[in-house]
Write a protein that holds these residues in place. Structure first.
Motif, PDB file in Angstrom:
ATOM      1  N   GLY A 149       2.018  16.013  -0.361  1.00  0.00           N
ATOM      2  CA  GLY A 149       2.742  16.621  -1.463  1.00  0.00           C
ATOM      3  C   GLY A 149       3.580  15.589  -2.200  1.00  0.00           C
ATOM      4  O   GLY A 149       3.354  14.380  -2.092  1.00  0.00           O
ATOM      5  N   LYS A 150       4.557  16.061  -2.945  1.00  0.00           N
ATOM      6  CA  LYS A 150       5.388  15.153  -3.736  1.00  0.00           C
ATOM      7  C   LYS A 150       6.416  14.427  -2.888  1.00  0.00           C
ATOM      8  O   LYS A 150       6.837  13.314  -3.208  1.00  0.00           O
ATOM      9  CB  LYS A 150       6.089  15.929  -4.852  1.00  0.00           C
ATOM     10  N   LYS A 151       6.836  15.078  -1.787  1.00  0.00           N
ATOM     11  CA  LYS A 151       7.789  14.431  -0.895  1.00  0.00           C
ATOM     12  C   LYS A 151       7.679  15.063   0.483  1.00  0.00           C
ATOM     13  O   LYS A 151       7.162  16.178   0.639  1.00  0.00           O
ATOM     14  CB  LYS A 151       9.223  14.556  -1.419  1.00  0.00           C
ATOM     15  N   GLN A 152       8.148  14.339   1.486  1.00  0.00           N
ATOM     16  CA  GLN A 152       8.169  14.879   2.832  1.00  0.00           C
ATOM     17  C   GLN A 152       9.299  14.204   3.609  1.00  0.00           C
ATOM     18  O   GLN A 152       9.823  13.175   3.193  1.00  0.00           O
ATOM     19  CB  GLN A 152       6.836  14.673   3.558  1.00  0.00           C
ATOM     20  N   MET A 153       9.654  14.818   4.740  1.00  0.00           N
ATOM     21  CA  MET A 153      10.714  14.269   5.563  1.00  0.00           C
ATOM     22  C   MET A 153      10.095  13.455   6.693  1.00  0.00           C
ATOM     23  O   MET A 153       9.137  13.893   7.342  1.00  0.00           O
ATOM     24  CB  MET A 153      11.579  15.387   6.138  1.00  0.00           C
ATOM     25  N   LEU A 154      10.626  12.261   6.907  1.00  0.00           N
ATOM     26  CA  LEU A 154      10.165  11.385   7.987  1.00  0.00           C
ATOM     27  C   LEU A 154      11.258  11.338   9.045  1.00  0.00           C
ATOM     28  O   LEU A 154      12.372  10.870   8.772  1.00  0.00           O
ATOM     29  CB  LEU A 154       9.885   9.981   7.450  1.00  0.00           C
ATOM     30  N   LYS A 198       0.846  -1.190   0.000  1.00  0.00           N
ATOM     31  CA  LYS A 198       0.000   0.000   0.000  1.00  0.00           C
ATOM     32  C   LYS A 198       0.886   1.246   0.000  1.00  0.00           C
ATOM     33  O   LYS A 198       1.950   1.272   0.604  1.00  0.00           O
ATOM     34  CB  LYS A 198      -0.893  -0.004   1.239  1.00  0.00           C
ATOM     35  N   SER A 199       0.461   2.291  -0.683  1.00  0.00           N
ATOM     36  CA  SER A 199       1.265   3.510  -0.761  1.00  0.00           C
ATOM     37  C   SER A 199       1.407   4.155   0.615  1.00  0.00           C
ATOM     38  O   SER A 199       0.430   4.262   1.367  1.00  0.00           O
ATOM     39  CB  SER A 199       0.631   4.512  -1.725  1.00  0.00           C
ATOM     40  N   TYR A 200       2.617   4.573   0.930  1.00  0.00           N
ATOM     41  CA  TYR A 200       2.845   5.287   2.180  1.00  0.00           C
ATOM     42  C   TYR A 200       2.256   6.692   2.037  1.00  0.00           C
ATOM     43  O   TYR A 200       2.451   7.346   1.009  1.00  0.00           O
ATOM     44  CB  TYR A 200       4.339   5.366   2.484  1.00  0.00           C
ATOM     45  N   PRO A 201       1.548   7.193   3.073  1.00  0.00           N
ATOM     46  CA  PRO A 201       0.910   8.514   2.961  1.00  0.00           C
ATOM     47  C   PRO A 201       1.941   9.639   2.942  1.00  0.00           C
ATOM     48  O   PRO A 201       2.724   9.799   3.873  1.00  0.00           O
ATOM     49  CB  PRO A 201       0.042   8.585   4.232  1.00  0.00           C
ATOM     50  N   VAL A 202       1.949  10.405   1.877  1.00  0.00           N
ATOM     51  CA  VAL A 202       2.887  11.510   1.722  1.00  0.00           C
ATOM     52  C   VAL A 202       2.105  12.774   1.402  1.00  0.00           C
ATOM     53  O   VAL A 202       1.252  12.774   0.519  1.00  0.00           O
ATOM     54  CB  VAL A 202       3.908  11.233   0.594  1.00  0.00           C
ATOM     55  N   GLU A 220      13.939  11.114   3.440  1.00  0.00           N
ATOM     56  CA  GLU A 220      13.094  11.757   2.425  1.00  0.00           C
ATOM     57  C   GLU A 220      12.193  10.709   1.793  1.00  0.00           C
ATOM     58  O   GLU A 220      12.666   9.765   1.169  1.00  0.00           O
ATOM     59  CB  GLU A 220      13.964  12.425   1.361  1.00  0.00           C
ATOM     60  N   ILE A 221      10.883  10.884   1.974  1.00  0.00           N
ATOM     61  CA  ILE A 221       9.887   9.953   1.465  1.00  0.00           C
ATOM     62  C   ILE A 221       9.198  10.585   0.261  1.00  0.00           C
ATOM     63  O   ILE A 221       8.716  11.721   0.339  1.00  0.00           O
ATOM     64  CB  ILE A 221       8.830   9.610   2.539  1.00  0.00           C
ATOM     65  N   HIS A 222       9.141   9.848  -0.845  1.00  0.00           N
ATOM     66  CA  HIS A 222       8.543  10.380  -2.066  1.00  0.00           C
ATOM     67  C   HIS A 222       7.146   9.803  -2.282  1.00  0.00           C
ATOM     68  O   HIS A 222       6.854   8.671  -1.875  1.00  0.00           O
ATOM     69  CB  HIS A 222       9.420  10.054  -3.276  1.00  0.00           C
ATOM     70  N   GLN A 223       6.302  10.576  -2.918  1.00  0.00           N
ATOM     71  CA  GLN A 223       4.952  10.130  -3.237  1.00  0.00           C
ATOM     72  C   GLN A 223       5.027   8.888  -4.129  1.00  0.00           C
ATOM     73  O   GLN A 223       5.815   8.837  -5.073  1.00  0.00           O
ATOM     74  CB  GLN A 223       4.197  11.237  -3.954  1.00  0.00           C
ATOM     75  N   GLY A 224       4.225   7.877  -3.818  1.00  0.00           N
ATOM     76  CA  GLY A 224       4.209   6.649  -4.600  1.00  0.00           C
ATOM     77  C   GLY A 224       5.011   5.516  -3.983  1.00  0.00           C
ATOM     78  O   GLY A 224       4.899   4.363  -4.419  1.00  0.00           O
ATOM     79  N   MET A 225       5.818   5.831  -2.969  1.00  0.00           N
ATOM     80  CA  MET A 225       6.570   4.767  -2.301  1.00  0.00           C
ATOM     81  C   MET A 225       5.622   3.894  -1.493  1.00  0.00           C
ATOM     82  O   MET A 225       4.672   4.375  -0.867  1.00  0.00           O
ATOM     83  CB  MET A 225       7.638   5.360  -1.378  1.00  0.00           C
ATOM     84  N   SER A 226       5.869   2.595  -1.506  1.00  0.00           N
ATOM     85  CA  SER A 226       5.049   1.676  -0.730  1.00  0.00           C
ATOM     86  C   SER A 226       5.527   1.641   0.717  1.00  0.00           C
ATOM     87  O   SER A 226       6.640   2.090   1.033  1.00  0.00           O
ATOM     88  CB  SER A 226       5.125   0.272  -1.319  1.00  0.00           C
ATOM     89  N   VAL A 227       4.692   1.112   1.575  1.00  0.00           N
ATOM     90  CA  VAL A 227       5.066   0.973   2.976  1.00  0.00           C
ATOM     91  C   VAL A 227       6.316   0.095   3.101  1.00  0.00           C
ATOM     92  O   VAL A 227       7.209   0.371   3.893  1.00  0.00           O
ATOM     93  CB  VAL A 227       3.902   0.379   3.794  1.00  0.00           C
ATOM     94  N   ARG A 228       6.394  -0.956   2.291  1.00  0.00           N
ATOM     95  CA  ARG A 228       7.569  -1.833   2.321  1.00  0.00           C
ATOM     96  C   ARG A 228       8.832  -1.069   1.955  1.00  0.00           C
ATOM     97  O   ARG A 228       9.878  -1.229   2.599  1.00  0.00           O
ATOM     98  CB  ARG A 228       7.376  -3.007   1.346  1.00  0.00           C
ATOM     99  N   GLU A 229       8.749  -0.213   0.947  1.00  0.00           N
ATOM    100  CA  GLU A 229       9.915   0.559   0.527  1.00  0.00           C
ATOM    101  C   GLU A 229      10.356   1.524   1.620  1.00  0.00           C
ATOM    102  O   GLU A 229      11.559   1.716   1.841  1.00  0.00           O
ATOM    103  CB  GLU A 229       9.594   1.327  -0.758  1.00  0.00           C
ATOM    104  N   VAL A 230       9.390   2.101   2.324  1.00  0.00           N
ATOM    105  CA  VAL A 230       9.725   3.010   3.416  1.00  0.00           C
ATOM    106  C   VAL A 230      10.382   2.238   4.558  1.00  0.00           C
ATOM    107  O   VAL A 230      11.378   2.688   5.150  1.00  0.00           O
ATOM    108  CB  VAL A 230       8.477   3.754   3.914  1.00  0.00           C
ATOM    109  N   MET A 231       9.850   1.054   4.861  1.00  0.00           N
ATOM    110  CA  MET A 231      10.440   0.233   5.920  1.00  0.00           C
ATOM    111  C   MET A 231      11.872  -0.161   5.570  1.00  0.00           C
ATOM    112  O   MET A 231      12.755  -0.158   6.441  1.00  0.00           O
ATOM    113  CB  MET A 231       9.584  -1.009   6.158  1.00  0.00           C
ATOM    114  N   ASP A 232      12.101  -0.497   4.322  1.00  0.00           N
ATOM    115  CA  ASP A 232      13.468  -0.825   3.898  1.00  0.00           C
ATOM    116  C   ASP A 232      14.375   0.396   4.011  1.00  0.00           C
ATOM    117  O   ASP A 232      15.536   0.297   4.418  1.00  0.00           O
ATOM    118  CB  ASP A 232      13.464  -1.338   2.456  1.00  0.00           C
ATOM    119  N   LEU A 233      13.830   1.560   3.653  1.00  0.00           N
ATOM    120  CA  LEU A 233      14.614   2.794   3.648  1.00  0.00           C
ATOM    121  C   LEU A 233      15.112   3.132   5.045  1.00  0.00           C
ATOM    122  O   LEU A 233      16.297   3.453   5.241  1.00  0.00           O
ATOM    123  CB  LEU A 233      13.759   3.942   3.098  1.00  0.00           C
TER     124      LEU A 233
END
Length: 350
Positions: free
Chosen positions: A50-55, A44-48, A100-113
């Motif tokens: 705008g186009k990007k945000q800082m986590l 599922k897409s991670y909630p962002v 830096e989290i970009h729009q369209g990244m999945s939750v899995r991609e964020v967890m890996d990041l």
């Protein structure tokens, strides 16, 4: 000799076909379930915004807490899947820093990041409770990782640049550990700290106790800053608040040393004299009635909450014990006795 007609044998249904069909249906259903689970959690897409945000990930933050937050905000439906993924696939801990989290990244991609410290931007500003706006600005101006745009402007101009509707900056910025990307502007950092403080103040004001002697939430912020400077013991915050609230309600002067120190500015050299207590300034609560005109420090959220929820005792005095903390009393006789006890402790230590 007649023979009885032979009974025709009925063919038994294919006993293997039904179980095979059932297995296929069950297997297909299980596959669909797995796909749904994976999509609802990992892909599922991670909630962002705008186009990007800082986590920001703080020291001590955990994957379990991060996943639980996503579930609480209804961003994922099956948090157990994420926890299993973290345990068996990532098999690592969160790394503190800013990502830096970009729009369209999945939750899995964020967890890996956020499991790889090489992706983290470790820059941060530490704003300590009770420090002044001047100390905050000095820290920003001295930080080589901050892009300096407005930090060296006069304070009134800084507020105009940030569209802040106040004439004095003290107390308006949240004391927090603030993570930021390398090259972040002081304008963005200050604006974020201001919005955090406004949010904390608004929330506390909406839930405040009844009968408080404040004209508005800004006066409550002033009180919170005084409380912050008077004690570093969290369990005493509401007691200190109660003393000052009752003094205002009874027409007593606050008579609090931190306001005197703030009013002295650069003339304060580490000690307050009797002459300092008698010298009028806009902030000297030994010579003025009521609250000073502005906050005297950056109050924490705990101090703001205490200002909105004073204790219900009848204490109107307090003095340091000399051993940490304060002694609270309701009358002058007991207060004077507590002062003598404090002086005895100090003499014994010297």
């Amino acid at each position: 000799m007649s023979t009885a007609p032979k009974k025709s044998k009925k063919k038994k249904p294919n006993q293997r076909a039904l179980p095979l069909k059932a297995i296929l249906v069950a297997g297909l259903g299980l596959l669909v379930l797995v796909v749904v689970l994976l999509w609802s959690s990992l892909f599922k897409s991670y909630p962002v915004e705008g186009k990007k945000q800082m986590l920001a990930i703080g020291t001590g933050d955990t994957y379990s807490g991060f996943i639980d937050r996503l579930a609480k905000e209804k961003q994922v439906s099956f948090p157990i899947i994420l926890k299993l993924y973290q345990k068996f696939i990532i098999n690592d801990t969160l790394k503190a820093g800013v990502y830096e989290i970009h729009q369209g990244m999945s939750v899995r991609e964020v967890m890996d990041l956020i499991s790889n410290s090489e992706n983290a931007q470790m820059n941060r500003i530490l704003v300590i409770e009770g420090t002044s706006f001047k100390q905050l600005i000095d820290a920003l101006n001295a930080d080589p990782l901050v892009t300096h745009e407005i930090g060296k402007l006069p304070y009134e101009q800084i507020l105009k640049e940030l569209n802040i509707p106040y004439s004095h900056p003290e107390g308006l910025f949240a004391p927090n550990t603030y993570f930021f990307a390398k090259g972040e502007t002081d304008r963005k950092i200050l604006k974020d700290l201001y919005l955090r403080q406004v949010k904390a103040l608004d929330r506390a004001w909406e839930n405040r106790a009844t009968g408080l002697p404040y004209k508005d939430k800004y006066e409550a912020l002033i009180m919170a800053s005084i409380i912050e400077k008077e004690t570093s013991v969290d369990s005493e915050l509401q007691q200190v608040s109660g003393v000052f609230v009752r003094r205002l309600q009874q027409g007593m002067r606050l008579q609090t040393d931190p306001t005197v120190i703030y009013g002295m500015g650069d003339n304060y050299k580490g000690n307050i004299t009797r002459q300092d207590l008698r010298t009028p300034t806009a902030y000297n609560t030994y010579t003025i009635n009521g609250l000073p005109p502005t906050p005297i420090a950056l109050p924490s959220q705990k101090a703001i909450e205490a200002a909105m929820h004073p204790d219900s005792s009848d204490n109107v005095y307090f003095v340091a014990t000399g051993n940490g903390g304060h002694k609270f009393t309701s009358n002058l006789q007991d207060h004077n006795r507590a002062v003598q006890e404090y002086l005895s402790v100090i003499r014994a230590k010297n």
